[in-house]
Write an enzyme that holds these catalytic residues in place. Sequence first.
Site, short mmCIF file in Angstrom:
data_model
loop_
_atom_site.label_atom_id
_atom_site.label_comp_id
_atom_site.label_asym_id
_atom_site.label_seq_id
_atom_site.Cartn_x
_atom_site.Cartn_y
_atom_site.Cartn_z
N ASN A 62 33.85 -47.82 -0.89
CA ASN A 62 32.97 -46.82 -1.88
C ASN A 62 31.92 -45.94 -1.06
O ASN A 62 31.03 -46.76 -0.15
CB ASN A 62 32.30 -47.53 -2.82
CG ASN A 62 33.32 -47.93 -3.93
OD1 ASN A 62 33.96 -47.26 -4.78
ND2 ASN A 62 33.95 -49.13 -4.07
N HIS B 248 27.24 -45.95 2.85
CA HIS B 248 26.84 -44.62 2.29
C HIS B 248 27.03 -43.66 3.48
O HIS B 248 25.87 -42.92 3.97
CB HIS B 248 25.47 -44.61 1.54
CG HIS B 248 25.47 -45.08 0.29
ND1 HIS B 248 25.78 -44.38 -0.75
CD2 HIS B 248 25.13 -46.16 -0.50
CE1 HIS B 248 25.82 -44.64 -1.95
NE2 HIS B 248 25.47 -46.07 -1.71
N LEU C 35 30.78 -42.46 -10.02
CA LEU C 35 30.33 -43.79 -10.40
C LEU C 35 28.93 -44.18 -9.88
O LEU C 35 28.60 -43.82 -8.80
CB LEU C 35 31.44 -44.80 -9.45
CG LEU C 35 32.64 -44.65 -10.05
CD1 LEU C 35 33.63 -45.67 -9.07
CD2 LEU C 35 32.59 -45.55 -11.49
N ASP D 32 35.71 -55.12 -9.33
CA ASP D 32 35.72 -54.95 -10.95
C ASP D 32 37.00 -54.08 -11.53
O ASP D 32 37.18 -53.77 -12.53
CB ASP D 32 34.38 -54.11 -11.60
CG ASP D 32 34.27 -52.65 -11.01
OD1 ASP D 32 35.34 -52.41 -9.67
OD2 ASP D 32 33.37 -52.09 -11.22
N ARG E 245 44.04 -41.18 12.95
CA ARG E 245 43.46 -40.76 14.14
C ARG E 245 41.98 -40.87 14.33
O ARG E 245 41.57 -40.71 15.33
CB ARG E 245 43.90 -39.17 14.35
CG ARG E 245 45.35 -38.99 14.43
CD ARG E 245 45.76 -37.67 14.86
NE ARG E 245 47.24 -37.25 14.64
CZ ARG E 245 47.97 -37.63 15.51
NH1 ARG E 245 47.71 -38.31 16.40
NH2 ARG E 245 49.25 -37.23 15.14
N ASP F 65 26.89 -54.98 -7.41
CA ASP F 65 26.26 -53.48 -7.58
C ASP F 65 25.69 -53.16 -9.19
O ASP F 65 25.79 -51.92 -9.38
CB ASP F 65 27.05 -52.59 -6.93
CG ASP F 65 26.63 -51.03 -6.76
OD1 ASP F 65 24.98 -50.99 -6.56
OD2 ASP F 65 27.22 -50.06 -6.43
#
Length: 385
Positions: free
Chosen positions: A224, A200, A311, A253, A232, A279
Amino acid sequence: MQTVVTAERLWDGTSLHQHPLILIEDGKIDSIATHDSAPIPARAQVHDFPGATLGPAFFDVHIHGAAGHDFMEATPQALDTIGTFLASHGTSAYLATTVTASLDATLRALDGLANEMAKLPQPGRARPLGIHLEGPFLSHEKRGVQPAEHLLAPSIATFDRLLEAAHGHVRLMTLAPELPGAVELAAHATSRGVRVSVGHSNATAAETRAAIAAGAVSATHTFNAMRPLDHREPGILGTVLTTDTLFSELICDGIHTEPEIVRLWWRAKGSERAILVTDAMAAAGMPDGEYQLGGFPVQVKDGRATARGVLAGSVLTLDRALANFVRFTGATIDQGLRLLSTNPAAMTGLAHRAGTLAPGKSANLVAIDAAGNLVGSIVGGIQAS
């Protein structure tokens, strides 16, 4: 009662064996032999899986709930229902994963989860081996559906409160490396026996390397909620894919990651550092509709879970993740099994409790057919599917 399990082959967590015969008594593995070297006890219950591969039952280090319940509920009913469902899909162990919520709500959930973990394991039911804190020390830019109002700056004092509320049972924590104080928190958490997973995050490559140097050992749902790869500025993703010592989660999935990306990840991380996770949220195993993820609503339609168009976890189970992985990559069954048993156990430091099959260990095993599909699940010596 004695139970015997036979199949075409066995992957015990380290090597392959042909024509295994596993004898189970009182929920534990009594012996592992072959068809030719050991007779089947006269009154034993026999589970035979022709053509299948036996392997250690699955260990999901990133799961929020299933079967209509969320781990933030932290009630006996929630854990019993989730544990029964997971066992039927080959999972015998998991890290109960929190979602970012108010500090008070998180502390209550951690205390409840810890109280449930103190109970004796139930045969035929998956059990929590620890807690995964997914939040509150996450990036606002890459928070996904994590509630922005409850995200917090990394704080050793706050972390210690969370660890105390969990009675010391926090085993894994997701952390955004770029946040002020993140590196210091990574080092402190590591010193307290908590594994740190980068995720995250909008971190640069340098910021990610600093967190790894401070003790981070894994990456949360790779690709994700991560800064995109740039030639770069490789960022967190480039660092995760090229750091050979770092474990890496993936949600296989076909929704969170396309097959081409799964193959890229597999080539980059290899058989000893790749980890499959779900998850999953409360909607796993349930029909389409609206469900809760840590207190906020998530809509599920056609296998896709979203909140405000983003999502929000998945409805995946690890048996489906394995079948998808084998189909997407062409990996062998034993290679795939490693990604959801041995590797998560190694990453969490729980190899003594999950990930291998040997005499004296709990009888937690799965039977997988040649296509990667689950055809049998035994948890605590009890057939769960």
